[in-house]
Design a protein around this motif. Sequence first.
Motif, PDB file in Angstrom:
ATOM      1  N   ALA A  30       0.846  -1.200   0.000  1.00 50.97           N
ATOM      2  CA  ALA A  30       0.000   0.000   0.000  1.00 50.97           C
ATOM      3  C   ALA A  30       0.881   1.249   0.000  1.00 50.97           C
ATOM      4  N   PHE A  31       1.968   1.232   0.821  1.00 50.59           N
ATOM      5  CA  PHE A  31       2.866   2.385   0.898  1.00 50.59           C
ATOM      6  C   PHE A  31       3.539   2.612  -0.457  1.00 50.59           C
ATOM      7  N   HIS A  32       3.979   1.521  -1.069  1.00 51.77           N
ATOM      8  CA  HIS A  32       4.646   1.613  -2.366  1.00 51.77           C
ATOM      9  C   HIS A  32       3.673   2.165  -3.419  1.00 51.77           C
ATOM     10  N   ALA A  33       2.428   1.656  -3.401  1.00 51.67           N
ATOM     11  CA  ALA A  33       1.426   2.093  -4.373  1.00 51.67           C
ATOM     12  C   ALA A  33       1.120   3.577  -4.185  1.00 51.67           C
ATOM     13  N   HIS A  34       1.042   3.993  -2.891  1.00 51.76           N
ATOM     14  CA  HIS A  34       0.748   5.388  -2.592  1.00 51.76           C
ATOM     15  C   HIS A  34       1.854   6.305  -3.160  1.00 51.76           C
ATOM     16  N   LEU A  35       3.120   5.905  -2.910  1.00 53.55           N
ATOM     17  CA  LEU A  35       4.247   6.713  -3.417  1.00 53.55           C
ATOM     18  C   LEU A  35       4.229   6.779  -4.940  1.00 53.55           C
ATOM     19  N   GLN A  36       3.921   5.630  -5.555  1.00 56.85           N
ATOM     20  CA  GLN A  36       3.928   5.575  -7.016  1.00 56.85           C
ATOM     21  C   GLN A  36       2.831   6.475  -7.603  1.00 56.85           C
ATOM     22  N   LEU A  37       1.637   6.412  -6.988  1.00 52.55           N
ATOM     23  CA  LEU A  37       0.526   7.233  -7.493  1.00 52.55           C
ATOM     24  C   LEU A  37       0.837   8.727  -7.322  1.00 52.55           C
ATOM     25  N   GLU A  38       1.446   9.062  -6.168  1.00 57.31           N
ATOM     26  CA  GLU A  38       1.814  10.469  -5.930  1.00 57.31           C
ATOM     27  C   GLU A  38       2.815  10.947  -6.968  1.00 57.31           C
ATOM     28  N   ARG A  39       3.816  10.064  -7.239  1.00 62.04           N
ATOM     29  CA  ARG A  39       4.854  10.432  -8.214  1.00 62.04           C
ATOM     30  C   ARG A  39       4.250  10.614  -9.601  1.00 62.04           C
ATOM     31  N   GLU A  40       3.312   9.742  -9.933  1.00 58.31           N
ATOM     32  CA  GLU A  40       2.653   9.835 -11.255  1.00 58.31           C
ATOM     33  C   GLU A  40       1.858  11.130 -11.358  1.00 58.31           C
ATOM     34  N   ALA A  41       1.151  11.486 -10.261  1.00 59.78           N
ATOM     35  CA  ALA A  41       0.331  12.707 -10.268  1.00 59.78           C
ATOM     36  C   ALA A  41       1.225  13.929 -10.465  1.00 59.78           C
ATOM     37  N   GLU A  42       2.352  13.935  -9.715  1.00 63.44           N
ATOM     38  CA  GLU A  42       3.299  15.062  -9.833  1.00 63.44           C
ATOM     39  C   GLU A  42       3.840  15.172 -11.259  1.00 63.44           C
ATOM     40  N   PHE A  43       4.199  13.991 -11.803  1.00 57.79           N
ATOM     41  CA  PHE A  43       4.764  13.956 -13.148  1.00 57.79           C
ATOM     42  C   PHE A  43       3.735  14.495 -14.159  1.00 57.79           C
ATOM     43  N   TYR A  44       2.491  14.070 -13.984  1.00 57.59           N
ATOM     44  CA  TYR A  44       1.419  14.489 -14.899  1.00 57.59           C
ATOM     45  C   TYR A  44       1.239  16.008 -14.840  1.00 57.59           C
ATOM     46  N   GLU A  45       1.256  16.526 -13.591  1.00 54.08           N
ATOM     47  CA  GLU A  45       1.070  17.967 -13.413  1.00 54.08           C
ATOM     48  C   GLU A  45       2.194  18.746 -14.075  1.00 54.08           C
ATOM     49  N   GLU A  46       3.437  18.283 -13.801  1.00 52.28           N
ATOM     50  CA  GLU A  46       4.605  18.969 -14.376  1.00 52.28           C
ATOM     51  C   GLU A  46       4.552  18.906 -15.894  1.00 52.28           C
ATOM     52  N   ASP A  47       4.154  17.779 -16.418  1.00 56.35           N
ATOM     53  CA  ASP A  47       4.046  17.593 -17.865  1.00 56.35           C
ATOM     54  C   ASP A  47       3.006  18.554 -18.449  1.00 56.35           C
ATOM     55  N   THR A  48       1.880  18.633 -17.734  1.00 53.58           N
ATOM     56  CA  THR A  48       0.797  19.507 -18.201  1.00 53.58           C
ATOM     57  C   THR A  48       1.276  20.960 -18.218  1.00 53.58           C
ATOM     58  N   LYS A  49       1.977  21.340 -17.127  1.00 50.65           N
ATOM     59  CA  LYS A  49       2.458  22.733 -17.057  1.00 50.65           C
ATOM     60  C   LYS A  49       3.452  23.023 -18.189  1.00 50.65           C
ATOM     61  N   GLY A  50       4.326  22.050 -18.456  1.00 50.80           N
ATOM     62  CA  GLY A  50       5.304  22.216 -19.554  1.00 50.80           C
ATOM     63  C   GLY A  50       4.599  22.406 -20.890  1.00 50.80           C
ATOM     64  N   ASP A  51       3.585  21.570 -21.142  1.00 48.93           N
ATOM     65  CA  ASP A  51       2.794  21.691 -22.387  1.00 48.93           C
ATOM     66  C   ASP A  51       2.142  23.066 -22.466  1.00 48.93           C
ATOM     67  N   HIS A  52       1.580  23.488 -21.290  1.00 46.89           N
ATOM     68  CA  HIS A  52       0.914  24.804 -21.261  1.00 46.89           C
ATOM     69  C   HIS A  52       1.878  25.913 -21.684  1.00 46.89           C
ATOM     70  N   LEU A  53       3.115  25.818 -21.148  1.00 43.28           N
ATOM     71  CA  LEU A  53       4.076  26.892 -21.433  1.00 43.28           C
ATOM     72  C   LEU A  53       4.417  26.947 -22.926  1.00 43.28           C
ATOM     73  N   HIS A  54       4.655  25.742 -23.503  1.00 43.15           N
ATOM     74  CA  HIS A  54       4.940  25.726 -24.955  1.00 43.15           C
ATOM     75  C   HIS A  54       3.790  26.301 -25.731  1.00 43.15           C
ATOM     76  N   PHE A  55       2.636  25.763 -25.424  1.00 47.60           N
ATOM     77  CA  PHE A  55       1.422  26.164 -26.149  1.00 47.60           C
ATOM     78  C   PHE A  55       1.144  27.658 -25.921  1.00 47.60           C
ATOM     79  N   GLY A  56       1.242  28.082 -24.616  1.00 48.53           N
ATOM     80  CA  GLY A  56       0.926  29.474 -24.240  1.00 48.53           C
ATOM     81  C   GLY A  56       1.849  30.451 -24.953  1.00 48.53           C
TER      82      GLY A  56
END
Length: 481
Positions: free
Chosen positions: A20-46
């Motif tokens: 459960a701890f491992h899954a929690h860390l993995q999901l958090e890391r994925e969420a962070e990665f997704y957010e950072e990716d989205t922000k990067g896309d926004h900047l290019h696009f913006g």
Amino acid sequence: MKLARKLTFALLVGMCAVLAFHAHLQLEREAEFYEEDTKGDHLHFGHAIADAMREVASVEGEAAAARVLARVNEGGNPVHLRWVALGPEAGPAPASAPPEVLAEARAGHDASWTDRAAGRVYTYVPLALPGRGPGALELAESLEQQRRYSWTSSLQIVAATGAIAVISAGLAFVLGAWFVGRPIGKLIEAAQRIGAGDLAGRVDLRQRDEIGELARAMNAMADHLAAALEQLRHADRLATVGKLASGIAHELGTPLNVITGRAMMIRPGDSSAEEIAENARIVVEQSERMTKIIRQLLDFARPRRPEKAPADLAAIARSTIHFLTPLAEKRRVELALLEPGAPPTASVDAGQIQQVLANLVMNGIDAMPAGGPLAISIAAVRARPPEGRGAPEGRYFRIDVRDAGAGIAADVQQHLFEPFYTTKAPGEGTGLGLSVSHGIVREHGGWIAVDTAVGHGTCFSIFLPAEEAGVMEGRECAGVS
Ligand SMILES: Nc1ncnc2c1ncn2[C@@H]1O[C@H](COP(=O)(O)OP(=O)(O)OP(=O)(O)O)[C@@H](O)[C@H]1O
Ligand SMILES: [Mg+2]
């Protein structure tokens, strides 16, 4: 809870916690990665859109730039764009982000902010439009898709964890039951058997681990206990022989006198041939009597292996009475056997049962310092073993040893079967008699009961399992009133 189950449960809890701890860390890391990716896309696009709008505004005016923005927002674009004013004339809440994020944008830097409550990401690209003062291009995108992805991942992880947990629990339970539960069960059984006085059984475990070592240590302990017990029983028999010694010496005196007298009468010339033959016969007869007395004593004292075989309990009682008669006569105690109707045959070690009877009879003799009657009677009865023996009601032979002695006070009664408990003066009693007798009878699958009345007498009853039918209903030990 059984040990195997406890181990399985502990393993399961530990494993689920780690997964459960491992899954929690993995999901958090994925969420962070997704957010950072989205922000990067926004900047290019913006930046691309901002450059285009700046260009269009400078050539065709601010209205044309607004049209470009409207067109970008058409057609199902997941990113919503708008221009927000950031100058003093913009009002208190010109954009969605908090003031410190907008201050960044106002200072000419790119800025991003995630509204966790609403589940949206905002990115600001500075964009001053001619005639509209300082401002920024705001790109807003919902995190709904990422949340759906996280939810699906969570479900998959829970399902996988559940499957791993079930399979591991099954394996751990089976292995735990086989390598821990089963051998521990055998060790418990053996400990209970030893506690109940059965020292013959052995734990059969061939494991080469700590449990196997424990089993071997328990077997060695049972061997040592059996040897110690046999020594104790032997000591008890020798103590009995010691008590009988003076009576036996007295018993041998009479035949010795007869032999001496008759031998003297055989002198040649003093007697006729018939008289010599008669005297010789008497000498042989008296020698045989002495041999029998000595053999009985040696037989009783001799260390031997316990061995059960069908034996007539009445015959054992008869020989015990015979054996103890010299002592009883010296103490003015009258020994009697009330013969049963049919011969009571039971599978017993005759020597051991004789030892038990001798102990009870000698206790009875000791309880009547002024002499009195002591009777042994044997009956086949239906009886229920005492509580805790776990045996059902059945057929037993009951051998009563009844004296008319002082009886046993309540405070003595509770210690009767304890090893080395005696109320006799030092040197007169070892306190082994009843504890040794109790162990022997217990090993035969029976028990000893006591019925006593202070000032009237005591009746000890030995119960031994009977095989054959023809049993009368159990009656209370008579003779103590
Ligand atoms: N028939 C009896 N009447 C009265 N007291 C008895 C009787 N049998 C046993 N006791 C009491 O129980 C005690 C313990 O008996 P047990 O046979 O174990 O040891 P002991 O007779 O004292 O010693 P040993 O048997 O070595 O001579 C005795 O000391 C005595 O107080
Ligand atoms: Mg005794």
